[in-house]
Design a protein around this motif. Structure first.
Motif, mmCIF file in Angstrom:
data_model
loop_
_atom_site.group_PDB
_atom_site.id
_atom_site.type_symbol
_atom_site.label_atom_id
_atom_site.label_comp_id
_atom_site.label_asym_id
_atom_site.label_seq_id
_atom_site.Cartn_x
_atom_site.Cartn_y
_atom_site.Cartn_z
ATOM 1 N N THR A 257 -9.963 0.377 10.348
ATOM 2 C CA THR A 257 -10.490 0.549 11.526
ATOM 3 C C THR A 257 -9.418 1.490 12.348
ATOM 4 O O THR A 257 -9.949 2.299 13.059
ATOM 5 N N LEU A 258 -8.078 1.229 12.160
ATOM 6 C CA LEU A 258 -7.215 2.077 12.970
ATOM 7 C C LEU A 258 -7.267 3.541 12.381
ATOM 8 O O LEU A 258 -6.608 4.652 12.854
ATOM 9 N N GLY A 259 -7.890 3.953 11.089
ATOM 10 C CA GLY A 259 -7.826 5.235 10.420
ATOM 11 C C GLY A 259 -6.630 5.351 9.776
ATOM 12 O O GLY A 259 -6.264 6.249 9.172
ATOM 13 N N GLU A 260 -5.759 4.272 9.601
ATOM 14 C CA GLU A 260 -4.522 4.304 8.710
ATOM 15 C C GLU A 260 -4.559 4.313 7.425
ATOM 16 O O GLU A 260 -3.727 4.898 6.544
ATOM 17 N N VAL A 261 -5.752 3.613 6.856
ATOM 18 C CA VAL A 261 -5.992 3.422 5.340
ATOM 19 C C VAL A 261 -7.422 3.609 5.248
ATOM 20 O O VAL A 261 -8.431 3.388 6.111
ATOM 21 N N ALA A 262 -7.844 4.512 4.153
ATOM 22 C CA ALA A 262 -9.263 4.821 3.688
ATOM 23 C C ALA A 262 -9.719 4.028 2.739
ATOM 24 O O ALA A 262 -9.001 3.719 1.696
ATOM 25 N N GLU A 263 -10.881 3.676 2.815
ATOM 26 C CA GLU A 263 -11.850 2.807 1.895
ATOM 27 C C GLU A 263 -12.144 3.833 0.791
ATOM 28 O O GLU A 263 -12.785 5.041 1.260
ATOM 29 N N VAL A 264 -12.041 3.732 -0.448
ATOM 30 C CA VAL A 264 -12.646 4.756 -1.404
ATOM 31 C C VAL A 264 -13.537 3.877 -2.274
ATOM 32 O O VAL A 264 -13.052 2.681 -2.876
ATOM 33 N N ALA A 265 -14.624 4.344 -2.380
ATOM 34 C CA ALA A 265 -15.736 3.409 -3.191
ATOM 35 C C ALA A 265 -16.234 4.437 -4.293
ATOM 36 O O ALA A 265 -16.615 5.586 -4.011
ATOM 37 N N THR A 266 -16.108 3.961 -5.648
ATOM 38 C CA THR A 266 -16.563 4.744 -6.840
ATOM 39 C C THR A 266 -17.372 4.092 -7.868
ATOM 40 O O THR A 266 -17.065 2.896 -8.124
ATOM 41 N N TYR B 153 -8.302 0.899 -1.445
ATOM 42 C CA TYR B 153 -7.526 1.317 -0.216
ATOM 43 C C TYR B 153 -6.548 2.425 -0.178
ATOM 44 O O TYR B 153 -5.565 2.122 -1.159
ATOM 45 N N ASP B 154 -6.641 3.454 0.229
ATOM 46 C CA ASP B 154 -5.786 4.810 -0.035
ATOM 47 C C ASP B 154 -5.082 4.769 1.407
ATOM 48 O O ASP B 154 -5.630 5.179 2.361
ATOM 49 N N PRO B 155 -3.728 4.773 1.376
ATOM 50 C CA PRO B 155 -2.938 4.632 2.336
ATOM 51 C C PRO B 155 -2.695 6.329 2.774
ATOM 52 O O PRO B 155 -1.953 6.344 3.851
ATOM 53 N N ASN B 156 -3.117 7.259 2.017
ATOM 54 C CA ASN B 156 -2.892 8.367 2.236
ATOM 55 C C ASN B 156 -3.928 9.217 3.208
ATOM 56 O O ASN B 156 -4.303 10.219 3.086
ATOM 57 N N ALA B 157 -4.451 8.676 4.106
ATOM 58 C CA ALA B 157 -5.390 8.878 4.966
ATOM 59 C C ALA B 157 -5.406 10.030 6.040
ATOM 60 O O ALA B 157 -6.028 10.626 6.645
ATOM 61 N N HIS B 158 -3.892 10.336 6.019
ATOM 62 C CA HIS B 158 -3.640 11.509 7.044
ATOM 63 C C HIS B 158 -3.230 12.961 6.248
ATOM 64 O O HIS B 158 -2.774 13.692 6.611
ATOM 65 N N HIS B 159 -3.197 12.658 4.856
ATOM 66 C CA HIS B 159 -2.949 13.834 3.952
ATOM 67 C C HIS B 159 -4.110 14.096 3.389
ATOM 68 O O HIS B 159 -4.645 13.490 2.393
ATOM 69 N N PRO B 160 -4.759 15.326 3.455
ATOM 70 C CA PRO B 160 -5.902 16.001 3.082
ATOM 71 C C PRO B 160 -5.670 15.917 1.563
ATOM 72 O O PRO B 160 -4.855 16.549 1.071
ATOM 73 N N HIS B 161 -6.695 15.453 0.675
ATOM 74 C CA HIS B 161 -6.716 15.304 -0.784
ATOM 75 C C HIS B 161 -8.007 14.799 -1.110
ATOM 76 O O HIS B 161 -8.875 14.446 -0.338
ATOM 77 N N GLN B 162 -8.337 15.151 -2.456
ATOM 78 C CA GLN B 162 -9.625 14.839 -3.189
ATOM 79 C C GLN B 162 -9.259 13.514 -3.961
ATOM 80 O O GLN B 162 -7.907 13.359 -4.329
ATOM 81 N N HIS B 163 -9.972 13.131 -4.835
ATOM 82 C CA HIS B 163 -9.765 12.126 -5.950
ATOM 83 C C HIS B 163 -10.255 12.606 -7.318
ATOM 84 O O HIS B 163 -11.415 13.216 -7.465
ATOM 85 N N LEU C 80 0.827 -1.298 -0.012
ATOM 86 C CA LEU C 80 0.095 0.100 0.131
ATOM 87 C C LEU C 80 0.863 1.429 -0.021
ATOM 88 O O LEU C 80 0.363 2.380 -0.253
ATOM 89 N N ALA C 81 2.007 1.208 0.224
ATOM 90 C CA ALA C 81 2.665 2.432 0.358
ATOM 91 C C ALA C 81 3.150 3.267 -1.046
ATOM 92 O O ALA C 81 3.244 2.335 -1.987
ATOM 93 N N GLY C 82 3.042 4.235 -0.822
ATOM 94 C CA GLY C 82 3.431 5.093 -2.154
ATOM 95 C C GLY C 82 2.099 6.058 -2.412
ATOM 96 O O GLY C 82 1.335 6.154 -1.766
ATOM 97 N N GLU C 83 2.397 6.857 -3.468
ATOM 98 C CA GLU C 83 1.722 7.944 -3.863
ATOM 99 C C GLU C 83 0.713 7.374 -5.110
ATOM 100 O O GLU C 83 0.915 6.346 -5.602
ATOM 101 N N HIS C 84 -0.577 7.772 -4.897
ATOM 102 C CA HIS C 84 -1.514 7.451 -6.022
ATOM 103 C C HIS C 84 -1.911 5.997 -5.693
ATOM 104 O O HIS C 84 -2.192 5.384 -6.741
ATOM 105 N N VAL C 85 -1.824 5.385 -4.781
ATOM 106 C CA VAL C 85 -1.870 3.975 -4.622
ATOM 107 C C VAL C 85 -3.621 3.878 -4.032
ATOM 108 O O VAL C 85 -3.886 4.483 -3.082
ATOM 109 N N HIS C 86 -4.264 3.021 -5.073
ATOM 110 C CA HIS C 86 -5.845 2.756 -4.765
ATOM 111 C C HIS C 86 -5.890 1.448 -5.125
ATOM 112 O O HIS C 86 -6.818 1.341 -6.091
#
Length: 139
Positions: A63-72, A79-89, A26-32
Motif C-alpha cells: 500500500t505504501l508503494g515500498e514493495v511491489a506484488e509480482v504475480a506470474t 514481493y519485490d522490494p526493488n519497487a523504486h528501481h525500474p526493472h523487468q522480470h 525482503l532486503a537484497g537483490e533478486h528477492v521475490h
C-alpha cells in the motif's frame, strides 16, 4: 540492491521488531519471496512473529508503494522490494524463479503510437520467460 529499510526509516514508518524483521527478510537483490517464504525466514529470526503480522506488514508495504506484488502464471504472489528501481522480470517457466533484469531501451518505445489506441501509457511491464539453468539441465 534494495534500500527498503533506509526508505522506511526516512518515511518515519514505525519500526517495530516484527516490521523490521519482515523488511530485513525482503532486503537484497533478486528477492521475490512469497508471503509464506517471508514468514518462514522471519520466524527463524523472530520465533514469536505471527502469520497475520507478516501478511499485514506485506500489505502495508505494498500500500505504501515500498514493495511491489509480482504475480506470474497463477503462482503465489511474490514481493519485490526493488519497487523504486525500474526493472523487468525474467521468470523460469519450470520452477518459477524470478530475477530482476535491466534491458536496454525504453519498453514504452516498443509500443507504436498507432497501437496505443489513444491511451496515455504510463508504465510498461515486460516479463521475459524461459528456463533457468537448473530446470534446463533437468529437461
Amino acid at each position: 540492491m534494495s534500500d527498503l529499510l533506509q526508505r522506511l526509516r526516512e518515511r518515519g514508518w514505525r519500526m517495530t521488531a516484527q516490521r523490521r524483521v519482515v523488511a530485513e527478510v525482503l532486503a537484497g537483490e533478486h528477492v521475490h519471496l512469497t508471503a509464506d517464504e517471508v514468514l518462514a525466514q522471519a520466524t527463524e529470526r523472530l520465533p514469536e512473529i505471527s502469520r497475520a503480522t507478516v501478511y499485514n506488514t506485506l500489505g502495508e508495504l505494498v500500500t505504501l508503494g515500498e514493495v511491489a506484488e509480482v504475480a506470474t502464471d497463477g503462482r503465489a504472489k511474490r514481493y519485490d522490494p526493488n519497487a523504486h528501481h525500474p526493472h523487468q522480470h525474467l521468470v523460469c517457466s519450470g520452477c518459477g524463479a524470478i530475477r530482476d533484469v535491466h534491458p536496454d531501451g525504453d519498453p514504452l518505445a516498443a509500443l507504436p503510437p498507432a497501437e496505443r489506441y489513444g491511451f496515455t501509457v504510463a508504465v510498461a511491464e515486460v516479463t521475459f520467460r524461459g528456463r533457468c539453468p537448473d530446470c534446463a539441465a533437468g529437461a
